[in-house]
Scaffold this active site. Sequence first.
Site, short mmCIF file in Angstrom:
data_model
loop_
_atom_site.label_atom_id
_atom_site.label_comp_id
_atom_site.label_asym_id
_atom_site.label_seq_id
_atom_site.Cartn_x
_atom_site.Cartn_y
_atom_site.Cartn_z
N ASP A 94 0.86 -1.18 0.00
CA ASP A 94 0.00 0.00 0.00
C ASP A 94 0.89 1.23 0.00
OD1 ASP A 94 -2.08 1.73 0.08
OD2 ASP A 94 -3.00 0.94 1.90
N ALA A 95 1.37 1.59 -1.20
CA ALA A 95 2.32 2.69 -1.36
C ALA A 95 1.69 3.92 -2.01
CB ALA A 95 3.52 2.23 -2.20
N LYS A 96 0.57 3.73 -2.73
CA LYS A 96 -0.16 4.83 -3.39
C LYS A 96 0.78 5.70 -4.22
CE LYS A 96 -3.88 4.95 0.02
NZ LYS A 96 -3.36 3.96 1.00
N ARG A 97 1.58 5.06 -5.05
CA ARG A 97 2.52 5.81 -5.89
C ARG A 97 1.82 6.37 -7.13
NH1 ARG A 97 5.06 5.80 -1.63
NH2 ARG A 97 7.17 4.95 -1.42
#
Length: 279
Positions: free
Chosen positions: A96-99
Amino acid sequence: MSSLGFGDRLADAIEAKGPLCIGIDPHVQLLEQWGLPLNADGVRAFAEAVLEGCGDHAAALKPQVAFFEQYGSAGMAVLEDVIAEAKRRNIIIVADAKRGDIGSTMKAYSDAWLGESPLATDSVTLSPYLGFESLRPAFDAAHSKGRGTFVLALTSNPEGKSVQHIGGAQSVAANIVDAAREENARQEWSAMGSCGLVVGATVADALEKLKIDLSSFNGPILAPGYGAQGATAADLYRVFAGIENQVLVNSSRGVLSHGPNLQKLAEACDMSREDLLNR
């Protein structure tokens, strides 16, 4: 890694273990509740306990990258080890990095999370708000490596409306759903494609208001909001009617609050899984 695409591997995991995804979220309150130090050593003990207690009881685990990153290189080293151990144990990981970025920067993010780096894993969350096609390096990397993506589409936080709801029936969120559907249509898969969406479990009213129909979506959906955040199993399957088998239901605090005892973590996973399966 299996020759199956991410969507098909995830479908197999959901069929075998149920739809539950457990967050690995070592935020301050949980570390304190577990009696762990607020440093990388505490994060390591926390993450290892979640892997051990929950890994065999959920379809996937979802480390929240920020809670590792806040401890610098030592925290990121813990995350690398978590990913390596999950690979060894054949546990699906959603980073869950939301890049989200453009050009060579997005390519570098894609190489980090979907390529061959120590951080690369089964799938990663992405933010499309520089334009869906700005994420092309990630989609291409995921396709070439048999990995997956989850693109933020319709989230339950109040601030999300200011962007995601713009356009009404032709909303930003609706366009993201359509673009992800088209991305999957370009690929070959059996159960579902590997370009997924993040759609909150508490957004039923927004879906209706924006006239978004998810019943024909052809990829996985990561649905946060179940349990401690307020959504029930009945809520979930009302929101995702028609594609129930494609939904990966995230639970974090509702399960993690039962730690650090490994047996209690496993029991909490099983209770949530049964609740979801007996909807």
